[in-house]
Write a protein that holds these residues in place. Structure first.
Motif, PDB file in Angstrom:
ATOM      1  N   GLU A  52       0.826  -1.211   0.000  1.00  0.00           N
ATOM      2  CA  GLU A  52       0.000   0.000   0.000  1.00  0.00           C
ATOM      3  C   GLU A  52       0.859   1.259   0.000  1.00  0.00           C
ATOM      4  OE1 GLU A  52      -2.348  -0.920   3.406  1.00  0.00           O
ATOM      5  OE2 GLU A  52      -3.712  -2.236   2.294  1.00  0.00           O
ATOM      6  N   ARG A  53       1.995   1.220   0.704  1.00  0.00           N
ATOM      7  CA  ARG A  53       2.902   2.374   0.690  1.00  0.00           C
ATOM      8  C   ARG A  53       3.545   2.550  -0.679  1.00  0.00           C
ATOM      9  NH1 ARG A  53       4.565   0.185   5.380  1.00  0.00           N
ATOM     10  NH2 ARG A  53       6.533  -0.500   4.444  1.00  0.00           N
ATOM     11  N   ASN A 163      13.687  15.553  -5.147  1.00  0.00           N
ATOM     12  CA  ASN A 163      12.441  15.904  -5.832  1.00  0.00           C
ATOM     13  C   ASN A 163      11.654  14.669  -6.254  1.00  0.00           C
ATOM     14  OD1 ASN A 163      12.887  18.648  -5.571  1.00  0.00           O
ATOM     15  ND2 ASN A 163      13.929  18.834  -7.536  1.00  0.00           N
ATOM     16  N   LYS A 164      12.345  13.661  -6.790  1.00  0.00           N
ATOM     17  CA  LYS A 164      11.662  12.434  -7.226  1.00  0.00           C
ATOM     18  C   LYS A 164      11.045  11.711  -6.038  1.00  0.00           C
ATOM     19  CE  LYS A 164      12.584  12.895 -11.587  1.00  0.00           C
ATOM     20  NZ  LYS A 164      11.511  13.279 -12.525  1.00  0.00           N
ATOM     21  N   LEU A 168       7.058  10.967  -5.452  1.00  0.00           N
ATOM     22  CA  LEU A 168       6.550   9.625  -5.159  1.00  0.00           C
ATOM     23  C   LEU A 168       5.719   9.629  -3.889  1.00  0.00           C
ATOM     24  CD1 LEU A 168       6.442   6.582  -5.712  1.00  0.00           C
ATOM     25  CD2 LEU A 168       8.620   6.358  -4.494  1.00  0.00           C
ATOM     26  N   ALA A 169       6.207  10.296  -2.855  1.00  0.00           N
ATOM     27  CA  ALA A 169       5.472  10.350  -1.586  1.00  0.00           C
ATOM     28  C   ALA A 169       4.108  11.003  -1.778  1.00  0.00           C
ATOM     29  CB  ALA A 169       6.289  11.114  -0.548  1.00  0.00           C
ATOM     30  N   GLN A 170       4.056  12.098  -2.510  1.00  0.00           N
ATOM     31  CA  GLN A 170       2.790  12.794  -2.728  1.00  0.00           C
ATOM     32  C   GLN A 170       1.856  11.976  -3.613  1.00  0.00           C
ATOM     33  OE1 GLN A 170       3.606  16.776  -4.070  1.00  0.00           O
ATOM     34  NE2 GLN A 170       4.615  17.358  -2.162  1.00  0.00           N
ATOM     35  N   THR A 179       7.848  11.148   5.771  1.00  0.00           N
ATOM     36  CA  THR A 179       6.658  10.496   6.326  1.00  0.00           C
ATOM     37  C   THR A 179       6.503   9.089   5.759  1.00  0.00           C
ATOM     38  OG1 THR A 179       5.530  12.611   6.629  1.00  0.00           O
ATOM     39  CG2 THR A 179       4.142  10.643   6.532  1.00  0.00           C
ATOM     40  N   LEU A 180       6.674   8.968   4.458  1.00  0.00           N
ATOM     41  CA  LEU A 180       6.561   7.661   3.805  1.00  0.00           C
ATOM     42  C   LEU A 180       7.643   6.711   4.287  1.00  0.00           C
ATOM     43  CD1 LEU A 180       5.312   5.845   1.577  1.00  0.00           C
ATOM     44  CD2 LEU A 180       6.900   6.922  -0.036  1.00  0.00           C
TER      45      LEU A 180
END
Length: 276
Positions: A52-53, A163-164, A168-170, A179-180
């Motif tokens: 899911e992450r 930045n990448k 990906l996190a967003q 956070t991720l």
């Protein structure tokens, strides 16, 4: 070769991401009945959470984008690490500037036509010079060269990687990569990690201040009037403090850790752990 290893590292990361974005594998895992024993249940929960992450809940286009971003970030990370040895710097030093450095180190170096010695920012040169060279000017010159390895090449690489990872996190619904990245850790939020760092810094402060005072006092015996300890002086002065205050002489200890003895000891330990 190192280059082959770098390619394998990137490919392995890509394949792992592919597995984490596989809907069939995810659906099979989700279909497993909740295990009765707690350890297995926890393991299954963590595996599903990893999917899911990674972005398994995205549509096909979203998963493709997640794969591309993860691959780019992985490639940039590998490039960043690879650029450091490739971006090795060199300086030259006179024999006089190397006063204090073990004689066998100096003798192992080929002299240039002008009598100077070329030093590289590899640790095999950097550590002995920063530990033993009496010349603060040489240590400063070497310190600055060492910390400029792979610059400016890695500047753009690092920015792109950050930045990448942020994209990906967003994409998977997190405000940032930190956070991720921390979600499956014991300290599972950036705030908890920062709190731990703050607590550690607070707990270590008295000892740090005592150590700093000892180092500064030692430096002042060498440089009367010194008011601060520069980063290029720290290792050299630490070695002197260890010798004076604690009776520990690195050169004396070195006699007991010759290459052949260390090599044989490591191989014997490995044998005892995994073969015996």
């Amino acid at each position: 070769s190192r280059e082959a290893g770098e390619k394998c590292e990137v490919r392995m990361a890509s394949e792992q991401t592919k597995l984490s974005l596989s809907r069939p594998i995810y659906e099979h895992l989700k279909a497993i009945a909740a295990p009765a024993d707690a350890p297995t249940k926890l393991y299954l929960t963590r595996v599903i959470s990893a999917f899911e992450r990674a972005g398994i809940g995205l549509d096909e286009a979203g998963r493709a984008k997640a794969q591309a971003l993860a691959d780019e970030a992985s490639n940039l990370s590998t490039t960043f690490e690879a650029n450091i040895p490739k971006g090795q710097k060199t300086i030259t030093a006179t024999v006089a500037e190397l006063e204090g450095v073990p004689v066998d180190f100096i003798d192992s170096k080929k002299k240039n036509p002008d009598g100077t010695i070329t030093l590289t920012t590899n640790s095999t040169d950097y550590v002995p010079v920063m530990t033993y060279a009496k010349s603060s000017a040489l240590r400063e010159r070497f310190y600055r060269a060492y910390n400029l390895r792979a610059y400016p090449d890695n500047d753009a690489v690092l920015r792109d990687m950050i930045n990448k990872r942020g994209e990906l996190a967003q994409l998977v619904g997190r405000p940032n990569y930190a956070t991720l990245n921390f979600e499956d850790r014991m300290l599972n939020t950036p705030d908890k990690v920062q709190a731990l760092l703050d607590d550690m810094a607070s707990a270590a402060k008295p000892a740090r201040e005592r150590d700093y005072a000892k180092k500064l006092a030692m430096l002042q015996t060498l440089q009367p009037g010194a008011t601060k300890l520069n980063p290029w002086d720290s290792t050299y002065v630490s070695n002197l403090v260890q010798k004076q205050s604690y009776g520990y002489d690195r050169q004396e200890a070195r006699k007991y850790f010759t290459y052949s003895r260390v090599r044989d000891g490591i191989l014997k330990l490995t044998e005892d752990l995994f073969v015996g």
